[in-house]
Design a protein around this motif. Sequence first.
Motif, mmCIF file in Angstrom:
data_model
loop_
_atom_site.group_PDB
_atom_site.id
_atom_site.type_symbol
_atom_site.label_atom_id
_atom_site.label_comp_id
_atom_site.label_asym_id
_atom_site.label_seq_id
_atom_site.Cartn_x
_atom_site.Cartn_y
_atom_site.Cartn_z
ATOM 1 N N ARG A 64 0.820 -1.218 0.000
ATOM 2 C CA ARG A 64 0.000 0.000 0.000
ATOM 3 C C ARG A 64 0.853 1.266 0.000
ATOM 4 O O ARG A 64 0.349 2.367 -0.064
ATOM 5 C CB ARG A 64 -0.883 0.009 1.247
ATOM 6 N N VAL A 65 2.177 1.098 0.178
ATOM 7 C CA VAL A 65 3.012 2.279 0.365
ATOM 8 C C VAL A 65 3.763 2.602 -0.921
ATOM 9 O O VAL A 65 4.502 1.772 -1.434
ATOM 10 C CB VAL A 65 4.029 2.044 1.506
ATOM 11 N N ASN A 66 3.559 3.802 -1.427
ATOM 12 C CA ASN A 66 4.252 4.204 -2.650
ATOM 13 C C ASN A 66 5.331 5.227 -2.296
ATOM 14 O O ASN A 66 5.033 6.389 -2.042
ATOM 15 C CB ASN A 66 3.235 4.785 -3.639
ATOM 16 N N LEU A 67 6.582 4.773 -2.283
ATOM 17 C CA LEU A 67 7.673 5.655 -1.874
ATOM 18 C C LEU A 67 8.021 6.692 -2.936
ATOM 19 O O LEU A 67 8.826 7.582 -2.706
ATOM 20 C CB LEU A 67 8.916 4.841 -1.493
ATOM 21 N N ASN A 68 7.397 6.565 -4.118
ATOM 22 C CA ASN A 68 7.607 7.582 -5.159
ATOM 23 C C ASN A 68 7.140 8.966 -4.713
ATOM 24 O O ASN A 68 7.675 9.977 -5.145
ATOM 25 C CB ASN A 68 6.816 7.206 -6.421
ATOM 26 N N ILE A 69 6.132 8.980 -3.831
ATOM 27 C CA ILE A 69 5.594 10.267 -3.351
ATOM 28 C C ILE A 69 6.712 11.041 -2.660
ATOM 29 O O ILE A 69 6.877 12.243 -2.843
ATOM 30 C CB ILE A 69 4.402 10.036 -2.379
ATOM 31 N N LEU A 70 7.515 10.291 -1.871
ATOM 32 C CA LEU A 70 8.628 10.910 -1.146
ATOM 33 C C LEU A 70 9.686 11.409 -2.121
ATOM 34 O O LEU A 70 10.205 12.524 -2.006
ATOM 35 C CB LEU A 70 9.234 9.880 -0.189
ATOM 36 N N GLU A 76 9.291 12.229 -5.266
ATOM 37 C CA GLU A 76 8.782 13.382 -6.032
ATOM 38 C C GLU A 76 8.874 14.673 -5.222
ATOM 39 O O GLU A 76 9.221 15.731 -5.740
ATOM 40 C CB GLU A 76 7.321 13.140 -6.474
ATOM 41 N N ALA A 77 8.548 14.581 -3.918
ATOM 42 C CA ALA A 77 8.618 15.761 -3.052
ATOM 43 C C ALA A 77 10.060 16.271 -2.993
ATOM 44 O O ALA A 77 10.320 17.477 -3.042
ATOM 45 C CB ALA A 77 8.122 15.408 -1.651
ATOM 46 N N ALA A 78 11.019 15.338 -2.925
ATOM 47 C CA ALA A 78 12.439 15.715 -2.864
ATOM 48 C C ALA A 78 12.867 16.380 -4.176
ATOM 49 O O ALA A 78 13.626 17.354 -4.185
ATOM 50 C CB ALA A 78 13.291 14.487 -2.583
ATOM 51 N N ARG A 79 12.375 15.856 -5.300
ATOM 52 C CA ARG A 79 12.734 16.439 -6.609
ATOM 53 C C ARG A 79 12.185 17.851 -6.749
ATOM 54 O O ARG A 79 12.836 18.738 -7.293
ATOM 55 C CB ARG A 79 12.170 15.568 -7.734
ATOM 56 N N LYS A 80 10.961 18.025 -6.258
ATOM 57 C CA LYS A 80 10.303 19.329 -6.380
ATOM 58 C C LYS A 80 11.133 20.396 -5.650
ATOM 59 O O LYS A 80 11.398 21.472 -6.177
ATOM 60 C CB LYS A 80 8.891 19.231 -5.782
ATOM 61 N N ASP A 81 11.591 20.074 -4.427
ATOM 62 C CA ASP A 81 12.405 21.019 -3.664
ATOM 63 C C ASP A 81 13.701 21.345 -4.399
ATOM 64 O O ASP A 81 14.164 22.482 -4.396
ATOM 65 C CB ASP A 81 12.757 20.430 -2.282
ATOM 66 N N LEU A 82 14.282 20.334 -5.029
ATOM 67 C CA LEU A 82 15.543 20.535 -5.749
ATOM 68 C C LEU A 82 15.336 21.473 -6.945
ATOM 69 O O LEU A 82 16.113 22.403 -7.168
ATOM 70 C CB LEU A 82 16.086 19.175 -6.212
ATOM 71 N N PRO A 106 14.652 7.198 -0.628
ATOM 72 C CA PRO A 106 14.094 5.898 -1.039
ATOM 73 C C PRO A 106 15.156 5.086 -1.777
ATOM 74 O O PRO A 106 15.643 5.484 -2.818
ATOM 75 C CB PRO A 106 12.945 6.274 -1.994
ATOM 76 N N TYR A 107 15.528 3.961 -1.199
ATOM 77 C CA TYR A 107 16.538 3.085 -1.786
ATOM 78 C C TYR A 107 15.916 2.022 -2.641
ATOM 79 O O TYR A 107 16.522 1.490 -3.541
ATOM 80 C CB TYR A 107 17.300 2.391 -0.652
ATOM 81 N N ASP A 108 14.711 1.638 -2.269
ATOM 82 C CA ASP A 108 14.015 0.569 -2.969
ATOM 83 C C ASP A 108 12.546 0.668 -2.612
ATOM 84 O O ASP A 108 12.148 1.556 -1.864
ATOM 85 C CB ASP A 108 14.600 -0.789 -2.557
ATOM 86 N N SER A 109 11.755 -0.296 -3.101
ATOM 87 C CA SER A 109 10.308 -0.172 -2.936
ATOM 88 C C SER A 109 9.851 -0.256 -1.487
ATOM 89 O O SER A 109 8.756 0.147 -1.149
ATOM 90 C CB SER A 109 9.604 -1.264 -3.747
#
Length: 601
Positions: free
Chosen positions: A9-15, A17-23, A146-149
């Motif tokens: 149920r956990v999608n680490l892509n959200i994390l 994406e948030a990091a990319r946005k700040d960058l 995020p290192y992996d899924s």
Amino acid sequence: MSAHLSYGRVNLNILREAARKDLREFLDKCAGSKAIVWDEYLTGPFGLIAQYSLLKEHEVEKMFTLKGGRLPTADVKNIIFFVRPKLELMDIIAENVISADKMHSPRDFHILFVPRRSMLCEQRLKEQGVLGSFINIDEYILDLIPYDSDLLSMESEGAFRECYLESDQTSLYHTAKGLMTLQALYGTIPQIFGKGECARHVANMMLRMKREFAGSQTQILPVFDSLLLLDRNIDLLTPLATQLTYEGLIDEVYGITNGYVKLPPEKFAAQKKQGEAGKDLPTEPKKMQLNSAEELYAEIRDKNFNGVGAALSKKAKIISAAFEERHNAKTVGEIKQFVSQLPHMQAARSSLANHTSIAELIKDITTSEAFFDNLTVEQEFMTGVDTDKVNAYIEDCIAQRDPLIKILRLVSMQSVCNNGLKQKVFDYYRREILQTYGYEHMLTLNNLEKTGLLKPQTSTRNNYPTIRKTLKLWMEDANEQNPNDISYVYSGYAPLSIRLAQVLARPGWRSIEEVLKMLPGPHFEERQQLPAGLHKKRQQGENRTTLVFFLGGVTYAEIAALRFLSQMEDGGTEYIIATTKLINGTSWIKSLMDRPEAQTL
């Protein structure tokens, strides 16, 4: 790359994406062409967040590694330093800026601290007379990567040392901040469990931060049901043991850094053309990425190494059968179908060739006498055999001047399994190590003593046998091929840390109160109030999701054991793993080593 980052149920892509946005936002602040000067340690973690293409989109034209002296020439408007807040790096930056000023090249300088700004660093830049040269001084909060899924790491290499040797709790503050970021994206975690002093600190900081931001709570349905915070020092034994999973052994033998491993190239050269032996053998190590995006790796990474050969040969049969299908393709439609599957089949074939080569490299080591002897002694210690006297094998290893880290891992393991060594055994090992390897290692031995890894016995009571029996830490005849218990990851030894997670899920920690009291630090449970309407209604048969956070490091074998629990039919819990750092026994002991000359810097 991103397709594999959803786990249950956990999608680490959200994390991510948030990091990319700040960058992106920071890069856009520095208008015009840019060159990035990297603190070398950050390039690996950043590679897991943003590929070079993202930087290029924002006018990054050049990238350099931070070193003293003059900056390399670059015809750009902005120079951006991406650095950790470390004083010694500030001196190098000052040197760079001063030499650039002398060249009279008009440029804008910017500095991005990862993961936090530091007053001390800014003060140092001021003392060096360069603080005024920076247009933007900012921080990039990269706490959990995020290192992996199912895996997050802060890659904070000094966390264990800072907490247990230097009483520096900075990494715990970053952990609490990282967990707040996670809750902002994935909802408040209703239950927090923990064991250990550091776990208690982190939980207290989280609760305090939550009170401070009381008004700005996110209205997100919680993804995690509970958080388990575990101190590394409640289980000092596990990282000292040799990991016996495929991924664990790759890490033990070659070291996995930021999801990549460097391997000896000879083994892979032969794959290309059999006929051209001896012709231009590559000398550069082969660098391979290791994560669950690769189907075969996801399948075999967590297996005990003794089960990997069978899995690879089974895969080889499936792949060759798929290639044979081409003879059966008669109609245009069938041929088209076969051709469309070809790229996937070729990727699978090359993946199989790579992993067969890696497995052969590792088998050369695991079938050696030296490996077997070392493992035998480890397993004797874990089962409580002769832990209270000087070990003949360790004596021989010292006499042969085997690598010091190997010796330190073994004597630490004996000490941990015996709740400290008898004074005369402790003194004997100390004397032998210092006489053989040099007195400069006195500081290292003191560090190991301070952290509880290698210490003299203070009481005659050894709790380890009780802990071992109660938590079933040793399982005779562990099934390595088709495991039914987490002990398969060390061929008989069940990691204490993971047993605690397993018992917490069912039947609960009340059943092991006595053992918990024997382990260092408090154990606790906290509940966080959820905003109205955000309580989850669990569907029949739906798994709970627990985030297990290791403070001070976690090994790949422990991760494999948690994945095994997630996949158990009747387990009822899905685990996501987070840590301050991915470690193995060697990198962990190395982080505690000191030499006198390093002290005077």
